[in-house]
Design a protein around this motif. Structure first.
Motif, mmCIF file in Angstrom:
data_model
loop_
_atom_site.group_PDB
_atom_site.id
_atom_site.type_symbol
_atom_site.label_atom_id
_atom_site.label_comp_id
_atom_site.label_asym_id
_atom_site.label_seq_id
_atom_site.Cartn_x
_atom_site.Cartn_y
_atom_site.Cartn_z
ATOM 1 N N ALA A 134 35.541 -65.974 68.055
ATOM 2 C CA ALA A 134 36.654 -66.542 67.444
ATOM 3 C C ALA A 134 37.767 -66.370 68.592
ATOM 4 O O ALA A 134 38.858 -66.387 68.070
ATOM 5 C CB ALA A 134 36.970 -65.870 66.400
ATOM 6 N N GLY A 136 39.328 -67.817 72.687
ATOM 7 C CA GLY A 136 39.533 -69.078 73.149
ATOM 8 C C GLY A 136 38.484 -70.011 73.476
ATOM 9 O O GLY A 136 38.854 -71.426 72.970
ATOM 10 N N ALA A 137 37.216 -69.576 73.842
ATOM 11 C CA ALA A 137 36.213 -70.717 73.877
ATOM 12 C C ALA A 137 35.739 -71.008 72.511
ATOM 13 O O ALA A 137 35.624 -72.182 72.313
ATOM 14 C CB ALA A 137 34.893 -69.769 74.624
ATOM 15 N N ASN A 158 32.322 -63.647 63.276
ATOM 16 C CA ASN A 158 33.099 -62.920 64.359
ATOM 17 C C ASN A 158 33.059 -61.124 64.138
ATOM 18 O O ASN A 158 32.846 -61.128 62.986
ATOM 19 C CB ASN A 158 34.535 -63.176 64.578
ATOM 20 N N ARG A 159 33.082 -60.553 65.164
ATOM 21 C CA ARG A 159 32.966 -59.098 64.876
ATOM 22 C C ARG A 159 34.452 -58.753 64.379
ATOM 23 O O ARG A 159 34.225 -58.008 63.281
ATOM 24 C CB ARG A 159 32.926 -58.406 66.332
ATOM 25 N N THR A 160 35.260 -59.260 64.747
ATOM 26 C CA THR A 160 36.547 -59.120 63.885
ATOM 27 C C THR A 160 36.894 -60.271 62.999
ATOM 28 O O THR A 160 37.358 -61.199 63.486
ATOM 29 C CB THR A 160 37.704 -58.960 65.048
ATOM 30 N N ARG A 163 40.361 -62.281 63.153
ATOM 31 C CA ARG A 163 40.267 -63.232 64.568
ATOM 32 C C ARG A 163 39.704 -64.459 63.876
ATOM 33 O O ARG A 163 40.250 -65.605 64.122
ATOM 34 C CB ARG A 163 39.746 -62.921 65.531
ATOM 35 N N THR A 204 30.750 -66.309 72.633
ATOM 36 C CA THR A 204 30.948 -64.889 72.769
ATOM 37 C C THR A 204 30.597 -64.654 74.326
ATOM 38 O O THR A 204 29.466 -65.251 74.990
ATOM 39 C CB THR A 204 30.633 -63.827 71.947
HETATM 40 P P1 ATR Z 1 37.279 -66.245 75.286
HETATM 41 O O1 ATR Z 1 38.591 -66.942 75.626
HETATM 42 O O2 ATR Z 1 36.158 -66.247 76.526
HETATM 43 O O3 ATR Z 1 36.689 -66.923 74.050
HETATM 44 P P2 ATR Z 1 37.988 -63.932 74.067
HETATM 45 O O4 ATR Z 1 39.190 -64.847 73.542
HETATM 46 O O5 ATR Z 1 38.274 -62.419 74.699
HETATM 47 O O6 ATR Z 1 37.401 -64.853 75.079
HETATM 48 O O7 ATR Z 1 36.972 -63.911 72.928
HETATM 49 C C1 ATR Z 1 35.925 -63.285 73.145
HETATM 50 C C2 ATR Z 1 34.990 -63.392 71.822
HETATM 51 O O8 ATR Z 1 33.774 -62.558 71.883
HETATM 52 C C3 ATR Z 1 35.489 -62.768 70.509
HETATM 53 O O9 ATR Z 1 35.136 -63.396 69.468
HETATM 54 C C4 ATR Z 1 34.890 -61.444 70.658
HETATM 55 O O10 ATR Z 1 34.905 -60.693 69.541
HETATM 56 P P3 ATR Z 1 36.183 -60.060 68.824
HETATM 57 O O11 ATR Z 1 37.340 -61.002 68.253
HETATM 58 O O12 ATR Z 1 35.660 -59.197 67.712
HETATM 59 O O13 ATR Z 1 37.001 -58.990 69.929
HETATM 60 C C5 ATR Z 1 33.647 -61.552 71.013
HETATM 61 N N1 ATR Z 1 32.858 -60.555 71.721
HETATM 62 C C6 ATR Z 1 33.170 -59.971 72.829
HETATM 63 N N2 ATR Z 1 32.150 -58.770 73.011
HETATM 64 C C7 ATR Z 1 31.733 -58.756 71.945
HETATM 65 C C8 ATR Z 1 30.591 -57.902 71.351
HETATM 66 N N3 ATR Z 1 30.235 -56.710 72.181
HETATM 67 N N4 ATR Z 1 30.256 -57.885 70.061
HETATM 68 C C9 ATR Z 1 30.651 -58.880 69.366
HETATM 69 N N5 ATR Z 1 31.519 -59.940 69.660
HETATM 70 C C10 ATR Z 1 32.072 -59.937 70.953
#
Ligand code: ATR
Length: 289
Positions: A134, A136-137, A158-160, A163, A204
């Motif tokens: 969830a 930017g991508a 999503n993990r969170t 978001r 992600t």
């Molecule tokens: P981007 O712009 O590349 O999408 P970002 O805004 O930092 O980067 O988002 C990263 C995404 O990957 C988020 O959905 C993040 O989950 P959270 O919203 O919970 O942070 C997810 N993500 C990154 N590392 C993760 C992990 N180890 N397990 C699960 N989700 C992960």
């Protein structure tokens, strides 16, 4: 690589932090070489506190454009004169065009996602899709899905959870789109959501080099024949997620195609020329492995 440049060399660049792992210099400089263009693309590692002065510096030095990557994709907006419709709706910029000091921000990730999924448009329309992540991508992916693919429902996992919820609210507010459902990783009922989705998009970074063994989930049974699984991660080219999906008979799409497609759109915005996409795709295959 070309090592002679003229007084008219077109300067392009990248602002990010960190930028060590970016393939963009490779993509654009090899393209310039293949097309015999007098163009140089340079990466700059710019921490957030220096973004404003970096932008001013790019303009002063006559850079014709630049890419923007993590963590500047959203904060760059306040330093620009205009945004394309896509950049405004996605709320993020990955490409800037400097038109004699008039700085216009674009989001070519949307183009990349659209181009990669276009062959499956008829299959996806009217069915359920899942977006993993969830950030930017994910926002670019959800925008592209709403605008071009018209699925019946978009599930965001999503993990969170909060978001994912704010992404849902975002697209309701911006596009009056109300067919988003959100879930937290990873109670068993979420498996069913994935299984019932025609298309699954991982936005992600989970599974990316060097942590190639970490995955969002480890049960291949969530996938099945007839699904399309697209992983935006391009290093490794075949991620653990794609291996699982392929093993269950799903059609898989790796992140390399999107990497090249979004770069091709940026290149066109800067030069008016077509990026030699097939050659770059093959060069990247050798470069990444
Ligand atoms: P981007 O712009 O590349 O999408 P970002 O805004 O930092 O980067 O988002 C990263 C995404 O990957 C988020 O959905 C993040 O989950 P959270 O919203 O919970 O942070 C997810 N993500 C990154 N590392 C993760 C992990 N180890 N397990 C699960 N989700 C992960």
């Amino acid at each position: 690589m070309r090592n002679t440049f003229s007084n008219d060399t077109r300067l392009l660049g990248l602002l990010g932090h960190p930028i060590r792992h970016s393939y963009s210099p490779f993509i654009y400089n090899i393209s310039a070489q293949l097309l015999n263009l007098d163009l140089l693309y340079l990466p700059f590692d710019i921490p957030p506190s220096d973004l404003k002065s970096a932008v001013r510096g790019m303009v002063t030095l006559g850079f014709k454009g630049w890419n923007v990557t993590i963590p500047h994709k959203e904060t760059i907006k306040k330093h620009l004169s205009n945004l394309s419709e896509e950049a405004a709706l996605v709320g993020a910029v990955n490409t800037v065009v400097n038109d004699v000091g008039n700085l216009v921000g674009y989001n070519t990730d949307v183009h990349g996602i659209h181009e990669v999924l276009l062959p499956f448009k008829d299959e996806v329309g009217g069915l359920e899709v899942t977006v993993l992540g969830a950030g930017g991508a994910a926002r670019a992916a959800v925008y592209s899905l709403i605008k071009y693919f018209r699925p019946a429902k978009i599930h965001i996992i999503n993990r969170t959870e909060q978001r994912a919820d704010s992404l849902k609210d975002y697209f309701y507010n911006k596009m009056r789109y109300s067919e988003i459902k959100t879930y937290i990783l990873f109670p068993p009922e979420v498996h069913e959501v994935i299984s019932n989705s025609k298309l699954v998009v991982n936005t992600t970074s989970v599974g990316m080099f060097p942590e190639v063994d970490s995955q969002l989930f480890y049960d291949p049974k969530v996938f099945n024949r007839g699904q399309i699984v697209f992983d935006m991660v391009y290093n490794p080219i075949e991620t653990g997620l794609l291996k699982m999906a392929k093993g269950e008979g799903a059609v898989t799409i790796n992140g390399l195609r999107m990497l090249v497609s979004q770069a091709a759109k940026s290149f066109e915005l800067w030069t008016g020329q077509e990026l030699p996409a097939p050659a770059i795709h093959d060069a990247l295959l050798n470069y990444i492995k």
